[in-house]
Design a protein around this motif. Sequence first.
Motif, PDB file in Angstrom:
ATOM      1  N   VAL A 150      -7.830   5.959   3.063  1.00  0.00           N
ATOM      2  CA  VAL A 150      -7.744   5.145   1.842  1.00  0.00           C
ATOM      3  C   VAL A 150      -6.283   4.867   1.492  1.00  0.00           C
ATOM      4  O   VAL A 150      -5.916   3.733   1.144  1.00  0.00           O
ATOM      5  CB  VAL A 150      -8.480   5.835   0.669  1.00  0.00           C
ATOM      6  CG1 VAL A 150      -8.154   5.178  -0.653  1.00  0.00           C
ATOM      7  CG2 VAL A 150      -9.978   5.825   0.915  1.00  0.00           C
ATOM      8  N   LEU A 151      -5.427   5.887   1.594  1.00  0.00           N
ATOM      9  CA  LEU A 151      -4.014   5.693   1.274  1.00  0.00           C
ATOM     10  C   LEU A 151      -3.327   4.755   2.271  1.00  0.00           C
ATOM     11  O   LEU A 151      -2.489   3.933   1.883  1.00  0.00           O
ATOM     12  CB  LEU A 151      -3.286   7.034   1.218  1.00  0.00           C
ATOM     13  CG  LEU A 151      -3.637   7.912   0.023  1.00  0.00           C
ATOM     14  CD1 LEU A 151      -2.897   9.241   0.105  1.00  0.00           C
ATOM     15  CD2 LEU A 151      -3.320   7.206  -1.292  1.00  0.00           C
ATOM     16  N   VAL A 152      -3.681   4.850   3.554  1.00  0.00           N
ATOM     17  CA  VAL A 152      -3.134   3.912   4.539  1.00  0.00           C
ATOM     18  C   VAL A 152      -3.601   2.490   4.210  1.00  0.00           C
ATOM     19  O   VAL A 152      -2.820   1.539   4.276  1.00  0.00           O
ATOM     20  CB  VAL A 152      -3.531   4.308   5.980  1.00  0.00           C
ATOM     21  CG1 VAL A 152      -3.245   3.179   6.964  1.00  0.00           C
ATOM     22  CG2 VAL A 152      -2.778   5.556   6.413  1.00  0.00           C
TER      23      VAL A 152
ATOM     24  N   GLY B 274       7.820  -4.013  -0.519  1.00  0.00           N
ATOM     25  CA  GLY B 274       8.631  -3.463   0.554  1.00  0.00           C
ATOM     26  C   GLY B 274       8.212  -2.051   0.930  1.00  0.00           C
ATOM     27  O   GLY B 274       7.225  -1.512   0.438  1.00  0.00           O
ATOM     28  N   LEU B 275       9.021  -1.455   1.801  1.00  0.00           N
ATOM     29  CA  LEU B 275       8.720  -0.116   2.286  1.00  0.00           C
ATOM     30  C   LEU B 275       8.783   0.926   1.170  1.00  0.00           C
ATOM     31  O   LEU B 275       7.921   1.804   1.096  1.00  0.00           O
ATOM     32  CB  LEU B 275       9.694   0.252   3.415  1.00  0.00           C
ATOM     33  CG  LEU B 275       9.532   1.626   4.033  1.00  0.00           C
ATOM     34  CD1 LEU B 275       8.128   1.798   4.600  1.00  0.00           C
ATOM     35  CD2 LEU B 275      10.580   1.847   5.101  1.00  0.00           C
ATOM     36  N   ALA B 276       9.772   0.844   0.298  1.00  0.00           N
ATOM     37  CA  ALA B 276       9.910   1.845  -0.771  1.00  0.00           C
ATOM     38  C   ALA B 276       8.726   1.817  -1.740  1.00  0.00           C
ATOM     39  O   ALA B 276       8.124   2.869  -2.008  1.00  0.00           O
ATOM     40  CB  ALA B 276      11.232   1.658  -1.510  1.00  0.00           C
ATOM     41  N   PRO B 277       8.344   0.656  -2.297  1.00  0.00           N
ATOM     42  CA  PRO B 277       7.169   0.657  -3.179  1.00  0.00           C
ATOM     43  C   PRO B 277       5.887   1.084  -2.463  1.00  0.00           C
ATOM     44  O   PRO B 277       5.037   1.752  -3.051  1.00  0.00           O
ATOM     45  CB  PRO B 277       7.058  -0.802  -3.652  1.00  0.00           C
ATOM     46  CG  PRO B 277       8.400  -1.377  -3.458  1.00  0.00           C
ATOM     47  CD  PRO B 277       8.994  -0.661  -2.293  1.00  0.00           C
TER      48      PRO B 277
ATOM     49  N   LEU C  23       3.493   4.158  -3.517  1.00  0.00           N
ATOM     50  CA  LEU C  23       2.052   4.019  -3.725  1.00  0.00           C
ATOM     51  C   LEU C  23       1.278   5.064  -2.927  1.00  0.00           C
ATOM     52  O   LEU C  23       0.338   5.665  -3.433  1.00  0.00           O
ATOM     53  CB  LEU C  23       1.586   2.616  -3.350  1.00  0.00           C
ATOM     54  CG  LEU C  23       0.091   2.338  -3.517  1.00  0.00           C
ATOM     55  CD1 LEU C  23      -0.335   2.526  -4.973  1.00  0.00           C
ATOM     56  CD2 LEU C  23      -0.243   0.942  -3.043  1.00  0.00           C
ATOM     57  N   ALA C  24       1.680   5.285  -1.686  1.00  0.00           N
ATOM     58  CA  ALA C  24       1.004   6.291  -0.865  1.00  0.00           C
ATOM     59  C   ALA C  24       1.290   7.700  -1.377  1.00  0.00           C
ATOM     60  O   ALA C  24       0.433   8.584  -1.279  1.00  0.00           O
ATOM     61  CB  ALA C  24       1.435   6.153   0.590  1.00  0.00           C
ATOM     62  N   GLY C  25       2.461   7.928  -1.932  1.00  0.00           N
ATOM     63  CA  GLY C  25       2.823   9.252  -2.420  1.00  0.00           C
ATOM     64  C   GLY C  25       2.354   9.555  -3.827  1.00  0.00           C
ATOM     65  O   GLY C  25       2.327  10.717  -4.237  1.00  0.00           O
TER      66      GLY C  25
ATOM     67  N   ILE D  15       2.503   8.317   5.432  1.00  0.00           N
ATOM     68  CA  ILE D  15       1.375   7.404   5.217  1.00  0.00           C
ATOM     69  C   ILE D  15       1.874   6.029   4.809  1.00  0.00           C
ATOM     70  O   ILE D  15       1.353   5.002   5.252  1.00  0.00           O
ATOM     71  CB  ILE D  15       0.405   7.988   4.173  1.00  0.00           C
ATOM     72  CG1 ILE D  15      -0.275   9.229   4.743  1.00  0.00           C
ATOM     73  CG2 ILE D  15      -0.632   6.962   3.738  1.00  0.00           C
ATOM     74  CD1 ILE D  15      -1.077  10.015   3.734  1.00  0.00           C
ATOM     75  N   GLY D  16       2.908   5.992   3.966  1.00  0.00           N
ATOM     76  CA  GLY D  16       3.475   4.717   3.543  1.00  0.00           C
ATOM     77  C   GLY D  16       4.056   3.932   4.702  1.00  0.00           C
ATOM     78  O   GLY D  16       3.887   2.712   4.783  1.00  0.00           O
TER      79      GLY D  16
END
Length: 143
Positions: free
Chosen positions: A60-62, A74-77, A81-83, A118-119
């Motif tokens: 679900v997180l992926v 982007g990668l940071a947001p 979200l995954a964290g 995961i992010g």
Amino acid sequence: MAGRLVGRPASAVAVIALAVVAAVVTARRVAATDTYLQIQYALPTYDGSIGPIAVTAGAVLVGLAALSAYVGAGLAPTAFLAGGPVFGWAVNHFSSSITPQYAATFPLEMAVLYGGCIGLVGYLLGRGVRTLVPPSALSPLKS
């Protein structure tokens, strides 16, 4: 490079707000149902076993991370979200034998560890799908 790290500002802000909401909702849910240890036991262990709850939550997180990258964050947001839910789970970590410093840093460590991994996977998946099927191709208003 900054565009890949942050993404579109509107998407990045929305994804970070969703990450905060996910962290708070997860923390409240775990605290209310007292499921911290059940989740902890479902995580991968040194013998390689992993519980179905962890597999489902990871998938679900992926998926959420991929959707985040697909809409232009982007990668940071995406990593936030995954964290977020991982942070919400880990903030409920308590025991009589831990120090206040450990109690304060453990949620951050878990969010960086799991959220980062995961992010990144979700970001790469979402960017790949975005390359194959641009969001403009799905617009019902195209002429």
